[in-house]
Design an enzyme around this catalytic site. Structure first.
Site, PDB file in Angstrom:
ATOM      1  CG  ASP A 153      -0.229   0.276   2.578  1.00  0.00           C
ATOM      2  OD1 ASP A 153       0.886  -0.432   2.936  1.00  0.00           O
ATOM      3  OD2 ASP A 153      -0.692   0.902   3.459  1.00  0.00           O
ATOM      4  CD  GLU A 213       7.161   3.575   1.313  1.00  0.00           C
ATOM      5  OE1 GLU A 213       7.628   3.451   0.248  1.00  0.00           O
ATOM      6  OE2 GLU A 213       7.835   3.647   2.588  1.00  0.00           O
TER       7      GLU A 213
HETATM    8  C1  NOJ Z   1       8.814   3.472   6.277  1.00  0.00           C
HETATM    9  C2  NOJ Z   1       7.640   3.560   5.493  1.00  0.00           C
HETATM   10  O1  NOJ Z   1       7.603   4.527   4.686  1.00  0.00           O
HETATM   11  C3  NOJ Z   1       6.326   4.013   6.615  1.00  0.00           C
HETATM   12  O2  NOJ Z   1       5.125   4.248   5.864  1.00  0.00           O
HETATM   13  C4  NOJ Z   1       5.961   2.763   7.483  1.00  0.00           C
HETATM   14  O3  NOJ Z   1       5.123   3.105   8.478  1.00  0.00           O
HETATM   15  C5  NOJ Z   1       7.459   2.220   8.075  1.00  0.00           C
HETATM   16  N1  NOJ Z   1       8.798   2.282   6.900  1.00  0.00           N
HETATM   17  C6  NOJ Z   1       7.407   0.941   8.531  1.00  0.00           C
HETATM   18  O4  NOJ Z   1       7.317  -0.100   7.878  1.00  0.00           O
HETATM   19  C1  NOJ Z   2       6.590   7.021   4.111  1.00  0.00           C
HETATM   20  C2  NOJ Z   2       5.148   7.186   3.782  1.00  0.00           C
HETATM   21  O1  NOJ Z   2       4.354   6.137   4.371  1.00  0.00           O
HETATM   22  C3  NOJ Z   2       4.965   6.840   2.012  1.00  0.00           C
HETATM   23  O2  NOJ Z   2       3.766   7.050   1.772  1.00  0.00           O
HETATM   24  C4  NOJ Z   2       5.952   7.910   1.524  1.00  0.00           C
HETATM   25  O3  NOJ Z   2       6.199   7.450   0.022  1.00  0.00           O
HETATM   26  C5  NOJ Z   2       7.556   7.745   2.094  1.00  0.00           C
HETATM   27  N1  NOJ Z   2       7.409   7.990   3.602  1.00  0.00           N
HETATM   28  C6  NOJ Z   2       8.457   8.834   1.502  1.00  0.00           C
HETATM   29  O4  NOJ Z   2       7.754  10.091   1.840  1.00  0.00           O
END
Ligand code: NOJ
Ligand code: NOJ
Length: 486
Positions: A206, A209
């Site tokens: 999603d 991520e």
């Molecule tokens: C980094 C991701 O971008 C973020 O959305 C996520 O919550 C954490 N890693 C943990 O998976």
């Molecule tokens: C974490 C977020 O969850 C994700 O949507 C985003 O792409 C990355 N950070 C980078 O900003």
């Protein structure tokens, strides 16, 4: 690439006050209006600074300048597409620079597509790779991959440029880099469309991520990409592809209905959860991703736009959940005594605090901006129709908005409740904006999040997507200025 000389910055300011000074439409509150003016210039400036930095490739976009705790110094396909969309939408102010920037981004994206990576081979499953090094090299560490919203968002970011180039005698760039009506697809838009049409029903991670499965956000982005892609394919004399894209788009749109939960009474973010985080970590499945999907890919007049009752019901649940959950939202007035709406997070069970998932989730700027934007877009749809039907699904939302329990009915222009709803939508949109402003740092700086308890910013500093989401809201708010065409 150097973008802002001081002269250029000055020119931008001057242009800004001349051509987008449409603040008079909302003249009520000078402090807020002045801040919005400032933040527009500031956000566009910071967006441009995130593009093509000295130690990154031309056309790359850093998610944030932060290189440690957290390391966001990468080109994410999703973030960069949403950023480029704003660069293009604001092109009236800097036409040559915007076009050049989009062309650089297109060429960088071509390199991404041509690079084998851990999602798969170039031009095949590898198109779903979520992020690349700023140099354009593949990212080799573990990650939640693939993320199939990226290619769809990239199509939506580039179609405006492609149309523009076709109309201004630069079709050569289009045929060479963006869309050649031939297979195998080796041009950016065509390769993304082929990827989306072929793989959309496969599970992917999603937008946050974290979860592998079928996602509303990813699907609506894929639907819109194929829908608009089909129109463009026809113009490019690729009729069979157009038919293929359109028929897959129709299947995707059908599949979106299944995200409605009759037991929960809102749209759920994910179905067919197959991997990543454990499903027990997100039992509600309530997620602002629904609102982001409606904004980034919903289309006026079609299902799942912001005026769809199912989206409205979901918004209502989200606002209630975050209002109750974040202590910071108990402060309801800013220093001037003006109302602030709740700061909005990603989803109630969120554990990501901007550094790790051992903490607790917080409100984010981009999601709070998104709620402000959704309210305004909903208001516009109502104005266009000249009526509101109060239904079982939207009644809680509209009742709360006007602070009175509404009955199932049809409200028309001239009806005082109709006027109260339009007014409420605008006032609450501003109240979400005041919330974002309240937690914004010195110099208009916005990180990814602001702390749920004390409101200080945290997570990646100067998140480029935070600024892009403000710009998106801003062009809707001043829509009479007509900055946006596509
Ligand atoms: C980094 C991701 O971008 C973020 O959305 C996520 O919550 C954490 N890693 C943990 O998976
Ligand atoms: C974490 C977020 O969850 C994700 O949507 C985003 O792409 C990355 N950070 C980078 O900003």
């Amino acid at each position: 690439m150097k973008i802002w000389g001081s002269q250029q910055a000055f020119l931008w300011l001057a242009l800004g006050s001349l051509s987008v000074g449409g603040a008079s439409t909302f003249a009520a509150e000078p402090t807020l209006e002045r801040w919005i003016e400032f933040q527009t210039t500031n956000s566009l400036d910071r967006v441009y600074r995130a593009i093509s930095p000295a130690d990154g490739a031309l056309g790359s976009v850093m998610a944030s300048p932060s290189r440690t705790r957290p390391d966001y110094y990468f080109h994410w396909i999703r973030d960069s597409a949403l950023v480029m969309r704003e660069v293009w939408a604001f092109r009236a102010l800097r036409p040559e620079l915007a076009r050049r920037t989009l062309m650089d981004y297109a060429l960088f994206s071509r390199r991404n597509q041509a690079t084998d990576n851990r999602s798969g081979s170039a031009y095949a499953e590898g198109v779903g790779e979520p992020k690349f090094e700023m140099t354009g090299e593949a990212y080799t560490a573990d990650w939640g991959r693939p993320q199939s919203d990226g290619p769809a968002l990239r199509v939506l970011a580039l179609l405006g440029l492609a149309d523009d180039l076709m109309q201004t005698g630069q079709s050569e760039f289009v045929y060479r880099n963006l869309y050649a009506p031939e297979m195998p697809a080796r041009t950016v838009i065509k390769a993304d469309l082929e990827y989306v049409a072929r793989y959309w029903s496969d599970p992917s991670f999603d937008l946050w991520e974290e979860v592998k499965g079928d996602h509303f956000y990813t699907r609506i982005a894929q639907w819109r990409a194929l829908e608009e892609g089909a129109v463009f394919a026809r113009k490019m004399r690729d009729p069979e592809a157009a038919t293929y894209y359109r028929s897959e788009a129709a299947r995707i749109l059908d599949s979106l209905d299944s995200f409605w939960s009759t037991s929960k009474n809102y749209l759920v973010a994910t179905r067919n959860w197959v991997g990543g985080h454990d499903p027990s970590e997100k039992p509600s499945l309530l997620d602002v991703a629904i609102v982001l999907g409606a904004l980034h890919a919903g289309k006026p007049g079609f299902p799942f736009y912001v005026d769809d009752d199912r989206v409205i019901a979901t918004m209502d649940e989200l606002i209630l959940a975050f209002e109750a959950q974040y202590p910071v939202n108990r402060e309801r007035k800013n220093a001037e005594g003006e109302p602030m709406s709740p700061g909005i997070g990603r989803y109630p069970e969120d554990r990501y605090d901007g550094y790790s998932t051992d903490g607790w989730g917080n409100p984010w700027f981009l999601t709070t901006h998104a709620m402000a934007e959704a309210f305004l877009r909903l208001r516009t749809e109502i104005q266009i129709k000249g009526e509101i039907r109060i239904t079982v699904l939207n009644r809680p939302f509209f009742s709360r908005l006007v602070n009175e329990s509404l009955s199932l009915s049809r409200l028309r222009e001239g009806d005082p409740t109709y006027a109260a709803i339009l007014d409420g939508l605008r006032r609450q949109s501003d109240a979400f904006l005041r919330r974002a402003k309240f937690h914004t740092g010195e110099g208009g700086r916005q990180s990814e999040q602001f702390n749920r308890d004390h409101g200080e910013m945290q997570g990646a500093h100067d998140l480029t997507w935070s600024y892009a989401s403000f710009l998106s809201l801003r062009r809707i708010r001043e829509k009479d200025v007509n900055l946006f065409t596509r």
